[in-house]
Design an enzyme around this catalytic site. Structure first.
Site, PDB file in Angstrom:
ATOM      1  N   LYS A   1      40.416  31.640  41.914  1.00 23.65           N
ATOM      2  CA  LYS A   1      39.476  32.682  41.486  1.00 23.65           C
ATOM      3  C   LYS A   1      38.258  32.637  42.411  1.00 23.65           C
ATOM      4  CE  LYS A   1      36.606  31.576  38.404  1.00 23.65           C
ATOM      5  NZ  LYS A   1      35.379  31.631  39.248  1.00 23.65           N
TER       6      LYS A   1
ATOM      7  N   ASP B   1      35.936  30.129  32.237  1.00 20.58           N
ATOM      8  CA  ASP B   1      36.664  30.763  33.330  1.00 20.58           C
ATOM      9  C   ASP B   1      38.138  30.987  33.021  1.00 20.58           C
ATOM     10  OD1 ASP B   1      34.636  31.221  35.104  1.00 20.58           O
ATOM     11  OD2 ASP B   1      35.080  29.516  36.400  1.00 20.58           O
TER      12      ASP B   1
END
Length: 283
Positions: free
Chosen positions: A9, A136
């Site tokens: 990410k 996250d």
């Protein structure tokens, strides 16, 4: 044996917009997913085990309870099934590096165990379980571009993004996210205004440039090597923007196309972890 790719990410911008009463910071960020990552696989067994391999596995040797195992137990509790699986994690991303490696691994574990156990949880339910594992993890469940709000768990569809090349580099120095937030000074930033359709990589870089990463200065104060990585990326021919991702120490560069990013990543110092290429398909 089901398996799932745990893509890195990357926070194209990151703004700290406030702080909750419980101390967690509120964020505004645009996340995308690179074509490099870990892999999580699962096979049926009569207990819950995890084996870790791959080039970055050594960094997890001292970890008492990997996030992959916590994800397995959380999904089993949610679905009302026995938490039995032989899990395998192939670790290719550096740990504590600002590109969501552990979060992506946890999300991949949720996906493969959903398939193995036949829980048919669906994306929304998996995101709900993911939110209990870390801020996250929800965005990593579907691993597609998204705007992140709240502490990371509030997700919105990303604006249309042009094709571009992405270079990632890390000086192999772990940075703990809480320490970076503690080192951060200054006030809070306003959320970004989303752009109209961006024509190309240069337009994307121009829009991103003033938005910044509000954690970058704090990360550099704790890990001066971040500044070296940023300078090295910015100096590569064709680099349109160099920035740190998340809480660091991984930095990225935006290039006109994936081939340029791959070529310039190979020119960076060999002692660093580095990669260049495209976003994952569908991004």
């Amino acid at each position: 044996m089901p398996s799932s790719f745990a893509a890195a990410k990357v926070n194209l911008y990151l703004r700290v917009t406030g702080r909750r009463a419980d101390g967690y910071h509120l964020l505004d960020s645009l996340a995308v997913f690179a074509g490099v990552g870990d892999e999580v696989a699962a096979a049926p067994t009569d207990t819950l085990t995890l084996s870790v391999g791959g080039p970055e596995a050594g960094a997890l040797a001292a970890e008492a309870d990997n996030l992959v195992l916590r994800a397995a137990r959380a999904l089993a509790t949610e679905a009302g099934v026995a938490p039995y699986a032989a899990l395998t994690l192939t670790k290719r991303l550096p740990v504590a590096s600002g590109i969501g490696g552990g979060s992506a691994d946890a999300a991949a574990a949720l996906r493969v165990l959903d398939a193995l156990w036949g829980t048919a949880a669906g994306a929304a339910r998996l995101r709900r379980v993911a939110a209990t594992l870390g801020a996250d993890v929800p965005v990593c469940v579907e691993s597609r571009p998204a705007r992140m709000g709240g502490i990371g768990e509030v997700l919105e569809e990303a604006p249309p993004l042009p094709r571009f090349g992405l270079l990632l580099a890390n000086p192999r120095i772990a940075l703990a996210t809480p320490a970076v937030f503690r080192a951060r000074g200054g006030g809070f930033s306003a959320p970004a205004a989303m752009p109209p359709r961006l024509a190309d990589a240069a337009g994307l870089a121009a829009w991103l440039r003033p938005l910044g990463n509000d954690l970058e200065a704090a990360a550099v104060s704790l890990c001066p090597a971040v500044a070296d990585v940023l300078a090295a990326i910015a100096a590569r021919p064709g680099c349109l923007l160099a920035r740190m991702s998340g809480s660091g120490a991984t930095c990225f560069g935006i290039f006109p196309d994936p081939a340029a990013a791959e070529r310039e990543a190979a020119a960076l110092p060999g002692g660093w972890w580095r990669w260049g290429g495209a976003l994952i398909p569908g991004s």
